[in-house]
Write a protein that holds these residues in place. Structure first.
Motif, PDB file in Angstrom:
ATOM      1  N   ALA A  82      32.480 -26.915 -31.627  1.00 49.34           N
ATOM      2  CA  ALA A  82      32.971 -27.175 -30.272  1.00 49.34           C
ATOM      3  C   ALA A  82      34.184 -26.304 -29.959  1.00 49.34           C
ATOM      4  N   GLY A  83      35.111 -26.199 -30.919  1.00 52.16           N
ATOM      5  CA  GLY A  83      36.287 -25.360 -30.719  1.00 52.16           C
ATOM      6  C   GLY A  83      35.926 -23.903 -30.550  1.00 52.16           C
ATOM      7  N   TYR A  84      34.939 -23.457 -31.314  1.00 48.74           N
ATOM      8  CA  TYR A  84      34.499 -22.064 -31.211  1.00 48.74           C
ATOM      9  C   TYR A  84      34.003 -21.749 -29.811  1.00 48.74           C
ATOM     10  N   GLN A  85      33.217 -22.659 -29.221  1.00 51.90           N
ATOM     11  CA  GLN A  85      32.693 -22.417 -27.875  1.00 51.90           C
ATOM     12  C   GLN A  85      33.824 -22.229 -26.871  1.00 51.90           C
ATOM     13  N   MET A  86      34.816 -23.117 -26.953  1.00 45.80           N
ATOM     14  CA  MET A  86      35.905 -23.066 -25.970  1.00 45.80           C
ATOM     15  C   MET A  86      36.727 -21.787 -26.096  1.00 45.80           C
ATOM     16  N   PHE A  87      37.011 -21.395 -27.331  1.00 45.54           N
ATOM     17  CA  PHE A  87      37.836 -20.197 -27.527  1.00 45.54           C
ATOM     18  C   PHE A  87      37.035 -18.910 -27.339  1.00 45.54           C
ATOM     19  N   PHE A  88      35.775 -18.887 -27.802  1.00 46.60           N
ATOM     20  CA  PHE A  88      34.999 -17.649 -27.776  1.00 46.60           C
ATOM     21  C   PHE A  88      34.680 -17.201 -26.356  1.00 46.60           C
ATOM     22  N   PHE A  89      34.120 -18.091 -25.551  1.00 46.84           N
ATOM     23  CA  PHE A  89      33.686 -17.675 -24.218  1.00 46.84           C
ATOM     24  C   PHE A  89      34.859 -17.275 -23.328  1.00 46.84           C
ATOM     25  N   GLN A  90      35.994 -17.986 -23.437  1.00 48.70           N
ATOM     26  CA  GLN A  90      37.160 -17.580 -22.667  1.00 48.70           C
ATOM     27  C   GLN A  90      37.725 -16.287 -23.221  1.00 48.70           C
ATOM     28  N   GLY A  91      37.674 -16.111 -24.550  1.00 53.33           N
ATOM     29  CA  GLY A  91      38.173 -14.891 -25.161  1.00 53.33           C
ATOM     30  C   GLY A  91      37.379 -13.668 -24.765  1.00 53.33           C
ATOM     31  N   VAL A  92      36.048 -13.818 -24.691  1.00 51.73           N
ATOM     32  CA  VAL A  92      35.192 -12.712 -24.255  1.00 51.73           C
ATOM     33  C   VAL A  92      35.487 -12.359 -22.808  1.00 51.73           C
ATOM     34  N   LEU A  93      35.757 -13.386 -21.988  1.00 55.63           N
ATOM     35  CA  LEU A  93      36.083 -13.144 -20.587  1.00 55.63           C
ATOM     36  C   LEU A  93      37.403 -12.387 -20.468  1.00 55.63           C
ATOM     37  N   ASP A  94      38.355 -12.710 -21.329  1.00 57.35           N
ATOM     38  CA  ASP A  94      39.675 -12.064 -21.288  1.00 57.35           C
ATOM     39  C   ASP A  94      39.635 -10.630 -21.812  1.00 57.35           C
ATOM     40  N   ALA A  95      38.966 -10.445 -22.951  1.00 61.98           N
ATOM     41  CA  ALA A  95      39.052  -9.163 -23.662  1.00 61.98           C
ATOM     42  C   ALA A  95      37.854  -8.246 -23.461  1.00 61.98           C
ATOM     43  N   GLY A  96      36.766  -8.735 -22.870  1.00 61.63           N
ATOM     44  CA  GLY A  96      35.550  -7.933 -22.728  1.00 61.63           C
ATOM     45  C   GLY A  96      34.538  -8.309 -23.804  1.00 61.63           C
ATOM     46  N   VAL A  97      33.264  -8.029 -23.537  1.00 56.05           N
ATOM     47  CA  VAL A  97      32.193  -8.437 -24.439  1.00 56.05           C
ATOM     48  C   VAL A  97      32.356  -7.832 -25.828  1.00 56.05           C
ATOM     49  N   SER A  98      32.531  -6.504 -25.910  1.00 53.17           N
ATOM     50  CA  SER A  98      32.584  -5.861 -27.215  1.00 53.17           C
ATOM     51  C   SER A  98      33.859  -6.231 -27.973  1.00 53.17           C
ATOM     52  N   THR A  99      35.034  -6.108 -27.325  1.00 50.98           N
ATOM     53  CA  THR A  99      36.305  -6.388 -27.996  1.00 50.98           C
ATOM     54  C   THR A  99      36.425  -7.862 -28.377  1.00 50.98           C
ATOM     55  N   GLY A 100      36.111  -8.757 -27.443  1.00 53.99           N
ATOM     56  CA  GLY A 100      36.216 -10.189 -27.719  1.00 53.99           C
ATOM     57  C   GLY A 100      35.339 -10.614 -28.879  1.00 53.99           C
ATOM     58  N   THR A 101      34.106 -10.111 -28.919  1.00 49.64           N
ATOM     59  CA  THR A 101      33.191 -10.478 -29.995  1.00 49.64           C
ATOM     60  C   THR A 101      33.626  -9.870 -31.313  1.00 49.64           C
ATOM     61  N   VAL A 102      34.058  -8.622 -31.286  1.00 48.58           N
ATOM     62  CA  VAL A 102      34.500  -7.951 -32.513  1.00 48.58           C
ATOM     63  C   VAL A 102      35.697  -8.670 -33.130  1.00 48.58           C
ATOM     64  N   VAL A 103      36.674  -9.055 -32.318  1.00 48.03           N
ATOM     65  CA  VAL A 103      37.853  -9.742 -32.848  1.00 48.03           C
ATOM     66  C   VAL A 103      37.464 -11.101 -33.417  1.00 48.03           C
ATOM     67  N   ALA A 104      36.693 -11.875 -32.667  1.00 50.00           N
ATOM     68  CA  ALA A 104      36.328 -13.232 -33.095  1.00 50.00           C
ATOM     69  C   ALA A 104      35.539 -13.226 -34.392  1.00 50.00           C
ATOM     70  N   ILE A 105      34.514 -12.387 -34.478  1.00 47.70           N
ATOM     71  CA  ILE A 105      33.665 -12.374 -35.662  1.00 47.70           C
ATOM     72  C   ILE A 105      34.224 -11.442 -36.735  1.00 47.70           C
ATOM     73  N   GLY A 106      34.933 -10.398 -36.318  1.00 42.66           N
ATOM     74  CA  GLY A 106      35.468  -9.452 -37.288  1.00 42.66           C
ATOM     75  C   GLY A 106      36.538 -10.057 -38.182  1.00 42.66           C
ATOM     76  N   ILE A 107      37.320 -11.004 -37.647  1.00 42.47           N
ATOM     77  CA  ILE A 107      38.379 -11.608 -38.448  1.00 42.47           C
ATOM     78  C   ILE A 107      37.846 -12.761 -39.297  1.00 42.47           C
ATOM     79  N   ALA A 108      36.662 -13.263 -38.966  1.00 44.20           N
ATOM     80  CA  ALA A 108      36.115 -14.449 -39.635  1.00 44.20           C
ATOM     81  C   ALA A 108      35.969 -14.296 -41.153  1.00 44.20           C
ATOM     82  N   PRO A 109      35.490 -13.131 -41.675  1.00 46.74           N
ATOM     83  CA  PRO A 109      35.343 -13.039 -43.140  1.00 46.74           C
ATOM     84  C   PRO A 109      36.624 -13.314 -43.922  1.00 46.74           C
ATOM     85  N   ILE A 110      37.760 -12.901 -43.374  1.00 45.63           N
ATOM     86  CA  ILE A 110      39.028 -13.144 -44.062  1.00 45.63           C
ATOM     87  C   ILE A 110      39.345 -14.642 -44.056  1.00 45.63           C
ATOM     88  N   PHE A 111      39.176 -15.274 -42.892  1.00 43.09           N
ATOM     89  CA  PHE A 111      39.391 -16.715 -42.809  1.00 43.09           C
ATOM     90  C   PHE A 111      38.423 -17.464 -43.727  1.00 43.09           C
TER      91      PHE A 111
END
Length: 296
Positions: A82-111
């Motif tokens: 549920a938290g992912y939905q709220m942060f991801f979709f607003q984040g993609v809207l803020d940063a753009g499709v490619s950048t928003g998705t890359v940041v969200a999923i790109g940082i996930a392996p470290i977490f």
């Protein structure tokens, strides 16, 4: 299986399904809000998997869920979705499709690696470090040109989405030892959908009833949610959480390709190099000989 192990194929296939999420949001009719899209994604995915499980004779509520599984795994993993939905979709809207998705999923392996070490006592494979380093370098390069004084704010929500995504990986993985992926995801989506139901009450949803709106909701709910998460969880049965999370970097690559080829987002030479580094990182980890990791 020659080449990629079966678990890797599942995770990569799920990542490609996930990669359509930001693109589908960009196609939503006027009036669509990120939170409503996220809530409908959970609800549609829940209904689809619930129906599938019932047709297969595996009603999710009749599974032998232990109290420990409900409290320590289903609840936190569902809340994370549920938290992912709220942060991801607003984040993609803020940063753009490619950048928003890359940041969200790109940082996930470290977490994921940090959480898995603490929660699951699971250490990453040796090749994970080199693979993730390449992917993170690609992540930084891809966002380098757009980083300014507001970069931290723009990427804040995608980073939060990445953490929630990591929590889903780590807390859902133990459930795959005793249960099939479909009823597990049906239960997780149920928790996520219940958490987000108020969104559908208080925010506008009239756009959903247009033809375009229905196509967007069904695409996100069926392909980028029910199918994508089930494929990923299937892969998690034989892979470590950290390995699967780095393989899932195929998602931002797919999203970047969609954003560039279909939405007209620009790709610089730096961006091309960045995508190449991320792809190299994914391929390096996907090779069974180099990974030497089953996650069991």
């Amino acid at each position: 299986m020659r080449g990629l192990e079966k678990g890797s194929w599942y995770v990569l296939a799920g990542a490609l399904c996930f990669s359509t999420t930001g693109f589908c949001q960009a196609q939503a009719p006027e009036g669509a809000t990120p939170w409503v899209i996220g809530a409908l994604r959970m609800l549609t995915g829940c209904l689809a998997l619930w129906a599938w499980c019932c047709l297969k004779g595996r009603h999710p509520l009749r599974e032998a869920w232990s109290t420990v599984e409900k409290v320590r795994h289903i609840l936190p993993a569902g809340l994370s979705l549920a938290g992912y939905q709220m942060f991801f979709f607003q984040g993609v809207l803020d940063a753009g499709v490619s950048t928003g998705t890359v940041v969200a999923i790109g940082i996930a392996p470290i977490f994921v690696a940090l959480l898995a070490l603490v929660v699951l006592r699971e250490k990453p494979a040796r090749v994970w470090y080199a693979s993730t380093l390449l992917a993170v370098c690609g992540l930084v390069l891809l966002n380098w040109e757009g980083m300014g004084s507001s970069a931290g704010f723009v990427c804040g929500r995608p980073l939060a989405a990445g953490f929630c995504y990591a929590c889903y990986y780590v807390f859902s993985k133990p459930l795959t030892a005793r249960h099939a992926p479909e009823p597990v995801m049906a239960m997780l989506f149920l928790v996520g959908a219940l958490c987000m139901l108020p969104v559908l009450v208080f925010l506008p949803t009239a756009w959903v009833w247009s033809v375009r709106g229905m196509v967007v909701v069904l695409s996100i709910g069926l392909v980028a949610t029910a199918l994508a998460y089930t494929l990923t969880l299937t892969g998690l049965r034989t892979l470590s959480a950290s390995t699967a999370a780095t393989l899932a970097l195929a998602e931002p690559l797919g999203a970047a390709v969609l954003g560039i080829t279909v939405l007209g987002e620009r790709l610089s030479i730096t961006g091309a190099v960045a995508m190449g580094l991320m792809l190299l990182g994914v391929l390096l980890l996907a090779l069974p000989a180099g990974r030497g990791d089953t996650g069991r």
